[in-house]
Write a protein that holds these residues in place. Structure first.
Motif, PDB file in Angstrom:
ATOM      1  N   ALA A   1       0.869  -1.238   0.001  1.00 52.75           N
ATOM      2  CA  ALA A   1       0.147  -0.161   0.101  1.00 52.75           C
ATOM      3  C   ALA A   1       0.807   1.205  -0.044  1.00 52.75           C
ATOM      4  O   ALA A   1       0.636   2.246  -0.740  1.00 52.75           O
ATOM      5  CB  ALA A   1      -0.902  -0.057   1.077  1.00 52.75           C
ATOM      6  N   LEU A   2       1.716   1.287   0.931  1.00 56.36           N
ATOM      7  CA  LEU A   2       2.805   2.641   1.194  1.00 56.36           C
ATOM      8  C   LEU A   2       3.559   2.848  -0.111  1.00 56.36           C
ATOM      9  O   LEU A   2       4.026   4.064  -0.551  1.00 56.36           O
ATOM     10  CB  LEU A   2       3.478   2.446   2.340  1.00 56.36           C
ATOM     11  CG  LEU A   2       2.572   2.535   3.567  1.00 56.36           C
ATOM     12  CD1 LEU A   2       3.600   2.573   4.836  1.00 56.36           C
ATOM     13  CD2 LEU A   2       1.456   3.236   3.545  1.00 56.36           C
ATOM     14  N   CYS A   3       3.810   1.752  -0.904  1.00 59.66           N
ATOM     15  CA  CYS A   3       5.005   1.537  -2.141  1.00 59.66           C
ATOM     16  C   CYS A   3       4.253   1.716  -3.390  1.00 59.66           C
ATOM     17  O   CYS A   3       4.808   1.807  -4.398  1.00 59.66           O
ATOM     18  CB  CYS A   3       5.944   0.687  -1.930  1.00 59.66           C
ATOM     19  SG  CYS A   3       7.023   0.630  -0.647  1.00 59.66           S
TER      20      CYS A   3
ATOM     21  N   THR B   1      -4.371   0.672   5.026  1.00 54.62           N
ATOM     22  CA  THR B   1      -3.678   1.335   6.437  1.00 54.62           C
ATOM     23  C   THR B   1      -4.561   2.687   6.791  1.00 54.62           C
ATOM     24  O   THR B   1      -5.344   3.000   5.915  1.00 54.62           O
ATOM     25  CB  THR B   1      -2.308   1.940   6.168  1.00 54.62           C
ATOM     26  OG1 THR B   1      -2.492   2.850   5.141  1.00 54.62           O
ATOM     27  CG2 THR B   1      -1.267   0.978   5.788  1.00 54.62           C
ATOM     28  N   ARG B   2      -4.317   3.347   8.021  1.00 56.63           N
ATOM     29  CA  ARG B   2      -5.026   4.552   8.106  1.00 56.63           C
ATOM     30  C   ARG B   2      -4.520   5.789   7.846  1.00 56.63           C
ATOM     31  O   ARG B   2      -4.951   6.602   7.504  1.00 56.63           O
ATOM     32  CB  ARG B   2      -5.318   4.735   9.663  1.00 56.63           C
ATOM     33  CG  ARG B   2      -5.999   3.797  10.419  1.00 56.63           C
ATOM     34  CD  ARG B   2      -6.116   4.437  12.000  1.00 56.63           C
ATOM     35  NE  ARG B   2      -7.251   3.661  12.830  1.00 56.63           N
ATOM     36  CZ  ARG B   2      -6.766   2.945  13.745  1.00 56.63           C
ATOM     37  NH1 ARG B   2      -5.532   2.877  14.448  1.00 56.63           N
ATOM     38  NH2 ARG B   2      -7.809   2.255  14.637  1.00 56.63           N
ATOM     39  N   ILE B   3      -3.169   5.586   7.388  1.00 54.60           N
ATOM     40  CA  ILE B   3      -2.461   6.982   6.985  1.00 54.60           C
ATOM     41  C   ILE B   3      -1.561   6.542   5.757  1.00 54.60           C
ATOM     42  O   ILE B   3      -1.232   5.369   5.435  1.00 54.60           O
ATOM     43  CB  ILE B   3      -1.340   7.253   8.144  1.00 54.60           C
ATOM     44  CG1 ILE B   3      -0.548   6.033   8.641  1.00 54.60           C
ATOM     45  CG2 ILE B   3      -2.166   7.630   9.478  1.00 54.60           C
ATOM     46  CD1 ILE B   3       0.549   6.533   9.377  1.00 54.60           C
ATOM     47  N   VAL B   4      -1.014   7.563   5.122  1.00 58.07           N
ATOM     48  CA  VAL B   4       0.014   7.401   3.918  1.00 58.07           C
ATOM     49  C   VAL B   4       1.337   7.102   4.618  1.00 58.07           C
ATOM     50  O   VAL B   4       1.400   7.274   5.880  1.00 58.07           O
ATOM     51  CB  VAL B   4       0.163   8.603   2.986  1.00 58.07           C
ATOM     52  CG1 VAL B   4      -1.197   8.781   2.402  1.00 58.07           C
ATOM     53  CG2 VAL B   4       0.353   9.960   3.696  1.00 58.07           C
TER      54      VAL B   4
ATOM     55  N   VAL C   1      -6.287 -11.960   0.425  1.00 53.87           N
ATOM     56  CA  VAL C   1      -6.468 -10.287   0.524  1.00 53.87           C
ATOM     57  C   VAL C   1      -5.323 -10.114  -0.706  1.00 53.87           C
ATOM     58  O   VAL C   1      -4.211 -10.381  -0.695  1.00 53.87           O
ATOM     59  CB  VAL C   1      -6.219  -9.735   1.764  1.00 53.87           C
ATOM     60  CG1 VAL C   1      -6.529  -8.379   1.599  1.00 53.87           C
ATOM     61  CG2 VAL C   1      -6.976 -10.261   2.614  1.00 53.87           C
ATOM     62  N   VAL C   2      -6.049  -9.321  -1.510  1.00 55.37           N
ATOM     63  CA  VAL C   2      -5.132  -8.563  -2.343  1.00 55.37           C
ATOM     64  C   VAL C   2      -5.046  -7.026  -2.174  1.00 55.37           C
ATOM     65  O   VAL C   2      -6.259  -6.315  -2.193  1.00 55.37           O
ATOM     66  CB  VAL C   2      -5.749  -8.750  -3.896  1.00 55.37           C
ATOM     67  CG1 VAL C   2      -4.881  -8.093  -4.974  1.00 55.37           C
ATOM     68  CG2 VAL C   2      -5.606 -10.250  -4.240  1.00 55.37           C
ATOM     69  N   THR C   3      -3.948  -6.571  -2.110  1.00 53.52           N
ATOM     70  CA  THR C   3      -3.981  -4.916  -1.886  1.00 53.52           C
ATOM     71  C   THR C   3      -3.570  -4.238  -3.339  1.00 53.52           C
ATOM     72  O   THR C   3      -2.649  -4.694  -3.766  1.00 53.52           O
ATOM     73  CB  THR C   3      -2.803  -4.812  -0.795  1.00 53.52           C
ATOM     74  OG1 THR C   3      -3.083  -5.063   0.418  1.00 53.52           O
ATOM     75  CG2 THR C   3      -2.496  -3.098  -0.900  1.00 53.52           C
ATOM     76  N   LEU C   4      -4.520  -3.434  -3.768  1.00 57.44           N
ATOM     77  CA  LEU C   4      -4.316  -2.706  -5.221  1.00 57.44           C
ATOM     78  C   LEU C   4      -3.777  -1.215  -4.540  1.00 57.44           C
ATOM     79  O   LEU C   4      -4.554  -0.707  -3.613  1.00 57.44           O
ATOM     80  CB  LEU C   4      -5.429  -2.862  -5.954  1.00 57.44           C
ATOM     81  CG  LEU C   4      -5.953  -3.825  -6.697  1.00 57.44           C
ATOM     82  CD1 LEU C   4      -6.968  -3.900  -7.399  1.00 57.44           C
ATOM     83  CD2 LEU C   4      -4.637  -4.244  -7.550  1.00 57.44           C
ATOM     84  N   PRO C   5      -2.961  -0.612  -5.686  1.00 56.88           N
ATOM     85  CA  PRO C   5      -3.006   0.729  -5.596  1.00 56.88           C
ATOM     86  C   PRO C   5      -4.303   1.711  -6.030  1.00 56.88           C
ATOM     87  O   PRO C   5      -4.580   0.845  -7.064  1.00 56.88           O
ATOM     88  CB  PRO C   5      -1.654   1.000  -6.493  1.00 56.88           C
ATOM     89  CG  PRO C   5      -1.137  -0.434  -6.687  1.00 56.88           C
ATOM     90  CD  PRO C   5      -1.995  -1.330  -6.602  1.00 56.88           C
ATOM     91  N   ALA C   6      -4.664   2.299  -5.359  1.00 51.51           N
ATOM     92  CA  ALA C   6      -6.127   3.116  -5.897  1.00 51.51           C
ATOM     93  C   ALA C   6      -5.552   4.501  -6.564  1.00 51.51           C
ATOM     94  O   ALA C   6      -4.442   4.992  -6.310  1.00 51.51           O
ATOM     95  CB  ALA C   6      -6.918   3.442  -4.771  1.00 51.51           C
TER      96      ALA C   6
ATOM     97  N   GLY D   1      -3.200   2.239  -0.684  1.00 51.69           N
ATOM     98  CA  GLY D   1      -3.620   0.803  -0.986  1.00 51.69           C
ATOM     99  C   GLY D   1      -4.895   0.619  -0.438  1.00 51.69           C
ATOM    100  O   GLY D   1      -5.306   1.049   0.600  1.00 51.69           O
ATOM    101  N   ILE D   2      -5.783  -0.223  -1.166  1.00 48.57           N
ATOM    102  CA  ILE D   2      -7.112  -0.652  -0.859  1.00 48.57           C
ATOM    103  C   ILE D   2      -6.999  -2.290  -0.882  1.00 48.57           C
ATOM    104  O   ILE D   2      -6.477  -2.718  -1.771  1.00 48.57           O
ATOM    105  CB  ILE D   2      -8.129  -0.449  -1.900  1.00 48.57           C
ATOM    106  CG1 ILE D   2      -8.267   1.334  -1.717  1.00 48.57           C
ATOM    107  CG2 ILE D   2      -9.525  -0.875  -1.261  1.00 48.57           C
ATOM    108  CD1 ILE D   2      -8.717   2.215  -0.461  1.00 48.57           C
ATOM    109  N   GLN D   3      -7.573  -2.959   0.273  1.00 47.33           N
ATOM    110  CA  GLN D   3      -7.303  -4.247   0.472  1.00 47.33           C
ATOM    111  C   GLN D   3      -8.851  -4.739  -0.264  1.00 47.33           C
ATOM    112  O   GLN D   3      -9.978  -4.154  -0.191  1.00 47.33           O
ATOM    113  CB  GLN D   3      -7.532  -4.668   1.875  1.00 47.33           C
ATOM    114  CG  GLN D   3      -5.994  -4.390   2.544  1.00 47.33           C
ATOM    115  CD  GLN D   3      -6.160  -5.125   4.127  1.00 47.33           C
ATOM    116  OE1 GLN D   3      -5.874  -6.051   4.176  1.00 47.33           O
ATOM    117  NE2 GLN D   3      -7.032  -4.257   4.731  1.00 47.33           N
TER     118      GLN D   3
END
Length: 382
Positions: free
Chosen positions: A140-142, A314-317, A344-349, A357-359
């Motif tokens: 998510a963060l990257c 996550t709650r934060i960037v 779960v797949v995390t995708l960059p939104a 990232g969104i799960q």
């Protein structure tokens, strides 16, 4: 990608701190980076710490042996949060893994090196591990794709454990198609995610979740979930507390001895976490194991009739390097689906600033179908 090209990119982005060690392999790929909790023959498995024996692994972990048989080359071992026990990858022994989008920020953890390596093109894809969000948070963060398969899908033999009931291995990749191929290679199972169209997906969001996000994350969350129906899930605090109890008790059983045997060789945050973990009563752990089964059943019932659940990662960037961050800011949205074992797949939104990232949470054992959903949303969000 050829290993020579990967090596050049690793050198070019050395300041990011993505790797702990490198191999001397020379191949036309696919080039894979492996989180340094997984045994690679001839390489020391450090788990991002200096408390483990500095002895090269005598053989590849089964997952590494499998991807090698498929023609993959292992370019090296990636950096991580010490002992895979943290969400930032600020490592006191091997350096901070810095965010590819802003070097003043963290990459997330614990699989931060794997996520950063993928984001900067140092490999075709990377192996990560996930116990409470360690693939999904750095993905998510990257701004990359991260897959936490249904627990038990990938063989974790030859991996430094954290929690024997919740540890999973999965891929981090630049896109869903690469993640699908990577998971095939990691499991030896052919996958054929169904072709889906975003407008035909039955997507849902959890009622009452998402009100505690920072402004950049909240903006993205509102945009991607606009108009989607909401369902009631098991209480999030209950999910988090149950997962935390299990992980703490099992981490203490594996790593708690370092608190008394080598406290000065542990980073301060991991030392304090393990000290706390060693105080978890056995009775509470046993109750949590029972509760995990109940929660898995409740979540399965809530997801009935839907293709996937959308949840913030996550709650934060990505926070600044060195900034005080409560663990829950990065783990409270990922831990619930570790305790239930769901894929779960995390995708960059779509985002105009730092990655968000969104799960996408699928049905237990429904990894193939979930990857089809992820591919459809990836196309819609690009």
């Amino acid at each position: 990608m050829h290993t020579r090209e990967a090596a050049e990119r690793i050198e070019a982005y050395a300041e990011v701190g993505a790797f702990i060690s490198r191999t001397a392999e020379d191949s036309a790929g696919p080039v894979v980076a492996v989180k340094d909790v997984v045994d690679v023959a001839g390489q020391v498995t450090t788990a991002g710490s200096v408390v483990l024996p500095a002895v090269p692994a005598g053989r590849d972990a089964p997952v590494v042996a499998r991807i090698r048989r498929a023609g993959c080359a292992v370019i090296g071992k990636t950096n991580l949060h010490e002992l895979a026990l943290g969400p930032t990858s600020e490592n006191p022994h091997f350096g901070v893994v810095r965010n590819p989008h802003d070097r003043n920020r963290v990459a997330g953890g614990s699989s931060g090196g794997s996520a950063a390596a993928v984001a900067l093109g140092m490999c075709d894809w990377a192996v990560g591990s996930d116990t409470s969000g360690s693939i999904r948070i750095p993905a998510a963060l990257c701004g990359v794709v991260g897959v936490k398969p249904t627990t038990g899908t990938v063989d974790v033999t030859g991996t430094v454990p954290v929690s024997h009931t919740q540890d999973t291995l999965g891929p981090l990749a630049p896109d869903v198609a690469t993640a699908v191929r990577a998971l095939e290679l990691m499991t030896g199972v052919r996958l054929a995610p169904p072709a889906r169209r975003a407008r035909n997906l039955r997507l849902v969001v959890p009622d009452g979740w998402g009100a505690d996000l920072d402004p950049p994350t909240a903006e993205v969350w509102v945009a991607v979930t606009d108009g989607l129906p909401r369902i009631r899930l098991p209480d999030r605090d209950r999910l988090v507390a149950t997962g935390s109890t299990i992980v703490m008790a099992e981490a203490a059983a594996r790593h708690g001895r370092w608190v008394s045997e080598a406290p000065d060789r542990l980073g301060a945050d991991v030392r304090e976490l393990l000290r706390e973990a060693c105080t978890v009563p056995r009775a509470r752990y046993v109750r949590a194991l029972f509760e995990a089964g109940v929660l898995r059943t409740e979540l399965a019932a809530a997801l009935s009739g839907w293709d996937a659940l959308l949840v913030p990662a996550t709650r934060i960037v990505a926070p600044l390097v060195g900034a005080p961050v409560a663990r829950g800011e990065l783990t409270d949205y990922t831990r619930p689906f570790s305790v239930t074992g769901h894929p779960v797949v995390t995708l960059p939104a779509p985002s105009t600033g730092l990655p968000v990232g969104i799960q996408l949470v699928g049905h237990h054992g429904g990894d193939e179908e979930l990857l089809g959903v992820a591919a459809a949303l990836e196309r819609a969000w690009r």
